[in-house]
Design an enzyme around this catalytic site. Structure first.
Site, short mmCIF file in Angstrom:
data_model
loop_
_atom_site.label_atom_id
_atom_site.label_comp_id
_atom_site.label_asym_id
_atom_site.label_seq_id
_atom_site.Cartn_x
_atom_site.Cartn_y
_atom_site.Cartn_z
N ARG A 144 0.76 -1.46 0.10
CA ARG A 144 0.01 -0.03 0.10
C ARG A 144 0.75 1.22 -0.04
O ARG A 144 1.00 1.96 -1.18
CB ARG A 144 -0.91 0.00 1.18
N ASP A 145 1.35 1.70 1.06
CA ASP A 145 2.15 2.83 1.17
C ASP A 145 3.32 2.75 0.27
O ASP A 145 3.92 3.70 -0.23
CB ASP A 145 2.71 3.00 2.65
N HIS A 158 9.24 6.81 8.44
CA HIS A 158 9.99 7.15 7.02
C HIS A 158 11.46 7.50 7.37
O HIS A 158 11.72 7.79 8.53
CB HIS A 158 9.33 8.23 6.43
N CYS A 216 4.27 9.80 0.54
CA CYS A 216 3.00 10.18 0.61
C CYS A 216 2.61 11.22 -0.70
O CYS A 216 3.33 12.33 -0.83
CB CYS A 216 2.85 10.89 1.83
N ASN A 236 9.37 4.34 3.52
CA ASN A 236 9.39 3.72 4.72
C ASN A 236 10.78 3.34 5.10
O ASN A 236 11.63 2.96 4.25
CB ASN A 236 8.40 2.70 4.83
#
Length: 311
Positions: free
Chosen positions: A15-16, A214, A245, A254
């Site tokens: 996802r991220d 992050h 983001c 991350n």
């Protein structure tokens, strides 16, 4: 049954890790990535986000990917949602966990979800009610994630009181867990200790906290250690350090799951994750993602043979 690890890691690469890429990763590659992560023994996977494809095109296939992810019964499969509509889609899909995000920075919250913080807290209350209306065995875990908890690329400093305001809103609305996210990577070990302690005072020791870190300024693993010292035992991380983001200029990836697992295991803390299998995710990613997006000290240096048994 496997014993509970000392440290719980949620893998957020599906996802991220993918949301900020300008390259669409094929559905089958996303599914293969999730398969490999699950096979490595990761107990929680953030598998996608229920957002409009025009906002984040990467998740146009989220329904298919999520259905595949949910075939892995050994892991909690979660989804990030920005609003009540997204949460309804996630719940209907049968996810095990819903991650509802609110920013401590008002500016970032408006950029991210086009709502005020108070409006977003109201949305969270509605999601809690929707979950509670379901049969007990069909209620997903509900985490309230606080973005920009340690700084914002749009506002700069974010005060402890601003973070605590959102934490209090989540706690009063019966969140099952609260996540503190260093969305843009501005945290330091000092600010980690300060904000974690402040939120613990605000919501009480009975509320479980996790850290989402992050590595924008290279302090990611140092911040993880500060989190450990502050009592945190639940962390988000992404294989190959993927992430960023789309609504936070300057945000980088991350913390690297492989590096985090190696460090924790060398510190004598079990993660329950097979590092060799986890390292295999790089092969999948490298076929679809430019090398500039893939980081990680272990991938660059290799796991030291003399230390491999400890990892």
């Amino acid at each position: 049954m496997a014993s509970t690890p000392d440290v719980h890691i949620c893998e957020v690469a599906p996802r991220d890790g993918l949301q900020n890429l300008d390259t669409f990763v094929p559905t089958e590659a996303k599914c293969a990535l999730i398969d490999t992560i699950a096979a490595a023994g990761v107990r929680e996977i953030d598998a996608g986000s229920f957002v409009p494809p025009k906002v984040v095109p990467q998740f146009a296939d989220v329904d298919v990917v999520m259905a595949h992810a949910l075939t892995h019964k050994s892991a909690t499969i979660g989804a990030l949602v920005p609003n009540q509509k997204g949460a309804e889609r996630a719940i209907a899909a049968g996810v095990n966990a819903v991650y509802f995000v609110i920013s401590a920075s008002e500016t970032h919250n408006r950029a991210n979800v086009r709502r005020t913080i108070e409006e977003q807290i109201e949305g969270f209350r509605a999601v809690r009610a929707a979950i509670d209306a379901r049969p007990a065995d069909q209620r997903p875990f509900l985490m309230g994630a606080i973005s920009t908890s340690f700084g914002c690329s749009l506002e700069g400093e974010v005060s402890e009181s601003a973070v605590c305001r959102v934490a209090r809103g989540f706690a009063e609305a019966q969140a099952d867990e609260i996540g503190l996210a260093d969305t843009v990577g501005y945290a330091t070990p000092k600010s980690i200790r300060q904000i974690v302690a402040g939120v613990q005072r605000e919501v009480g020791s009975q509320m479980t906290l996790r850290l989402h870190l992050h590595d924008t300024l290279g302090a990611g693993l140092a911040n993880a250690v500060a989190g450990l010292e502050a009592g945190i035992r639940r962390f988000d991380a992404a294989v190959s350090g993927l992430g960023g983001c789309p609504f936070a200029p300057g945000a980088r990836g991350n913390i690297v799951t492989e590096d985090l697992v190696f460090m924790l295991e060398r510190m004598g803390l079990s993660t329950g994750i097979d590092l060799d299998r986890l390292m295999q995710t790089r092969e999948i990613l490298a076929r679809h993602i430019p090398a500039k997006h893939l980081t990680g000290h272990l991938h660059e240096a290799g796991v030291p043979k003399v230390l491999r048994s400890a990892a």
